[in-house]
Design a protein around this motif. Structure first.
Motif, PDB file in Angstrom:
ATOM      1  N   GLU A 100       0.846  -1.207   0.000  1.00 60.20           N
ATOM      2  CA  GLU A 100       0.000   0.000   0.000  1.00 60.20           C
ATOM      3  C   GLU A 100       0.876   1.249   0.000  1.00 60.20           C
ATOM      4  N   GLY A 101       0.481   2.238  -0.781  1.00 60.02           N
ATOM      5  CA  GLY A 101       1.179   3.520  -0.769  1.00 60.02           C
ATOM      6  C   GLY A 101       2.369   3.594  -1.703  1.00 60.02           C
ATOM      7  N   THR A 102       2.820   2.440  -2.222  1.00 65.03           N
ATOM      8  CA  THR A 102       3.962   2.467  -3.144  1.00 65.03           C
ATOM      9  C   THR A 102       3.507   2.986  -4.514  1.00 65.03           C
ATOM     10  N   ILE A 103       4.498   3.427  -5.309  1.00 69.17           N
ATOM     11  CA  ILE A 103       4.182   3.973  -6.641  1.00 69.17           C
ATOM     12  C   ILE A 103       3.477   2.920  -7.492  1.00 69.17           C
ATOM     13  N   ARG A 104       4.005   1.692  -7.471  1.00 65.89           N
ATOM     14  CA  ARG A 104       3.397   0.665  -8.325  1.00 65.89           C
ATOM     15  C   ARG A 104       2.007   0.267  -7.842  1.00 65.89           C
ATOM     16  N   LYS A 105       1.806   0.223  -6.530  1.00 62.72           N
ATOM     17  CA  LYS A 105       0.458  -0.085  -6.026  1.00 62.72           C
ATOM     18  C   LYS A 105      -0.525   0.998  -6.461  1.00 62.72           C
ATOM     19  N   ARG A 106      -0.077   2.253  -6.388  1.00 63.60           N
ATOM     20  CA  ARG A 106      -0.987   3.364  -6.688  1.00 63.60           C
ATOM     21  C   ARG A 106      -1.225   3.548  -8.176  1.00 63.60           C
ATOM     22  N   PHE A 107      -0.162   3.355  -8.993  1.00 58.67           N
ATOM     23  CA  PHE A 107      -0.247   3.800 -10.384  1.00 58.67           C
ATOM     24  C   PHE A 107      -0.070   2.723 -11.441  1.00 58.67           C
ATOM     25  N   ALA A 108       0.609   1.593 -11.130  1.00 56.72           N
ATOM     26  CA  ALA A 108       0.952   0.645 -12.194  1.00 56.72           C
ATOM     27  C   ALA A 108      -0.288  -0.019 -12.766  1.00 56.72           C
ATOM     28  N   LYS A 109      -0.246  -0.326 -14.073  1.00 57.28           N
ATOM     29  CA  LYS A 109      -1.380  -0.956 -14.740  1.00 57.28           C
ATOM     30  C   LYS A 109      -1.279  -2.476 -14.696  1.00 57.28           C
ATOM     31  N   SER A 110      -0.038  -2.996 -14.733  1.00 55.99           N
ATOM     32  CA  SER A 110       0.196  -4.451 -14.794  1.00 55.99           C
ATOM     33  C   SER A 110       1.668  -4.707 -14.506  1.00 55.99           C
ATOM     34  N   VAL A 111       2.052  -5.996 -14.468  1.00 55.52           N
ATOM     35  CA  VAL A 111       3.460  -6.328 -14.210  1.00 55.52           C
ATOM     36  C   VAL A 111       4.360  -5.773 -15.313  1.00 55.52           C
ATOM     37  N   GLY A 112       3.869  -5.719 -16.525  1.00 56.83           N
ATOM     38  CA  GLY A 112       4.671  -5.183 -17.639  1.00 56.83           C
ATOM     39  C   GLY A 112       4.653  -3.667 -17.667  1.00 56.83           C
ATOM     40  N   GLU A 113       3.482  -3.086 -17.486  1.00 56.66           N
ATOM     41  CA  GLU A 113       3.329  -1.625 -17.553  1.00 56.66           C
ATOM     42  C   GLU A 113       3.253  -1.096 -16.127  1.00 56.66           C
ATOM     43  N   ASN A 114       4.436  -1.065 -15.492  1.00 57.04           N
ATOM     44  CA  ASN A 114       4.456  -0.822 -14.050  1.00 57.04           C
ATOM     45  C   ASN A 114       5.063   0.521 -13.641  1.00 57.04           C
ATOM     46  N   SER A 115       4.928   1.482 -14.529  1.00 64.58           N
ATOM     47  CA  SER A 115       5.108   2.924 -14.237  1.00 64.58           C
ATOM     48  C   SER A 115       6.533   3.409 -13.979  1.00 64.58           C
ATOM     49  N   VAL A 116       7.351   2.613 -13.286  1.00 66.51           N
ATOM     50  CA  VAL A 116       8.693   3.098 -12.927  1.00 66.51           C
ATOM     51  C   VAL A 116       9.751   1.993 -13.009  1.00 66.51           C
ATOM     52  N   HIS A 117      10.976   2.447 -13.266  1.00 62.99           N
ATOM     53  CA  HIS A 117      12.169   1.606 -13.112  1.00 62.99           C
ATOM     54  C   HIS A 117      13.035   2.208 -12.022  1.00 62.99           C
ATOM     55  N   GLY A 118      13.702   1.374 -11.247  1.00 61.51           N
ATOM     56  CA  GLY A 118      14.731   1.832 -10.313  1.00 61.51           C
ATOM     57  C   GLY A 118      15.858   0.819 -10.275  1.00 61.51           C
ATOM     58  N   SER A 119      17.090   1.295 -10.211  1.00 60.82           N
ATOM     59  CA  SER A 119      18.256   0.399 -10.183  1.00 60.82           C
ATOM     60  C   SER A 119      18.156  -0.570  -9.008  1.00 60.82           C
ATOM     61  N   ASP A 120      18.723  -1.778  -9.197  1.00 59.17           N
ATOM     62  CA  ASP A 120      18.643  -2.784  -8.126  1.00 59.17           C
ATOM     63  C   ASP A 120      19.918  -2.897  -7.296  1.00 59.17           C
ATOM     64  N   SER A 121      20.965  -2.130  -7.631  1.00 60.35           N
ATOM     65  CA  SER A 121      22.194  -2.130  -6.821  1.00 60.35           C
ATOM     66  C   SER A 121      22.966  -0.849  -7.126  1.00 60.35           C
ATOM     67  N   PRO A 122      23.832  -0.416  -6.217  1.00 57.75           N
ATOM     68  CA  PRO A 122      24.647   0.781  -6.479  1.00 57.75           C
ATOM     69  C   PRO A 122      25.527   0.613  -7.718  1.00 57.75           C
ATOM     70  N   GLU A 123      26.023  -0.603  -7.950  1.00 57.64           N
ATOM     71  CA  GLU A 123      26.870  -0.856  -9.134  1.00 57.64           C
ATOM     72  C   GLU A 123      26.055  -0.664 -10.411  1.00 57.64           C
ATOM     73  N   ASN A 124      24.856  -1.263 -10.456  1.00 60.18           N
ATOM     74  CA  ASN A 124      24.009  -1.091 -11.637  1.00 60.18           C
ATOM     75  C   ASN A 124      23.535   0.352 -11.786  1.00 60.18           C
ATOM     76  N   ALA A 125      23.338   1.042 -10.683  1.00 64.28           N
ATOM     77  CA  ALA A 125      22.931   2.456 -10.755  1.00 64.28           C
ATOM     78  C   ALA A 125      23.979   3.255 -11.531  1.00 64.28           C
ATOM     79  N   LYS A 126      25.240   3.038 -11.227  1.00 64.44           N
ATOM     80  CA  LYS A 126      26.317   3.764 -11.925  1.00 64.44           C
ATOM     81  C   LYS A 126      26.304   3.474 -13.420  1.00 64.44           C
ATOM     82  N   ILE A 127      26.138   2.182 -13.758  1.00 58.05           N
ATOM     83  CA  ILE A 127      26.123   1.775 -15.173  1.00 58.05           C
ATOM     84  C   ILE A 127      24.926   2.397 -15.891  1.00 58.05           C
TER      85      ILE A 127
END
Ligand code: DAT
Ligand code: MG
Length: 140
Positions: A100-127
């Motif tokens: 509850e209250g998360t961006i995907r809970k509030r806005f996402a349409k489906s598992v594929g069309e899920n409104s946002v991406h965010g990096s999964d590690s500091p290393e991948n964030a840099k890349i």
């Protein structure tokens, strides 16, 4: 915990429904600062490279075509523990499982069309940041 940066994308389902401001408000309310931001149309090559780790997954083609189907907003977010914090604010990949209250809970349409991406590690964030921004684009 040091100040960290993460990479974010507001996906085509979010721009299509005019949700960029609403999602940015959630990001900022969580204490993350938007230190770089650009609205772009992702090319097929950019989307394929970005999601290369998923190239063997059955949804890869659908994912690439979705990410190039409309404008996206690419962002660099900065804050304490930014990578983990943004993953928490985003919620689970599948909105049906997102808290509850998360961006995907509030806005996402489906598992594929899920409104946002965010990096999964500091290393991948840099890349990922380096794929879309140069140092001078980022104003902390
Ligand atoms: P996340 O975006 O939460 O890091 P991921 O890295 O596992 O999730 O997958 C990347 C994206 O691929 C995801 O945001 C949406 C899409 N995707 C993942 N699993 C899917 C599935 N089972 N069906 C359709 N699209 C999927
Ligand atoms: Mg991922």
């Amino acid at each position: 915990m040091a100040i960290e940066r993460t990479f974010s994308i507001l996906k085509p389902d979010a721009t299509e429904r005019n949700l960029t401001g609403a999602i940015n408000a959630v990001i900022e309310e969580a204490g993350l600062r938007i230190v770089a931001q650009r609205r772009i149309r992702m090319t097929d090559a950019q989307a394929k490279t970005f999601y290369e780790v998923h190239a063997e997954r059955p949804f890869y083609g659908e994912l690439v075509s979705f990410m190039t189907s409309g404008p996206v907003v690419v962002q660099v977010l900065e804050g304490e523990n930014a990578v983990a914090k943004y993953r928490e604010v985003m919620g689970a990949t599948n909105p049906a499982q997102a808290a509850e209250g998360t961006i995907r809970k509030r806005f996402a349409k489906s598992v594929g069309e899920n409104s946002v991406h965010g990096s999964d590690s500091p290393e991948n964030a840099k890349i990922e940041i380096a794929q879309f921004f140069t140092d001078s684009d980022i104003v902390g």
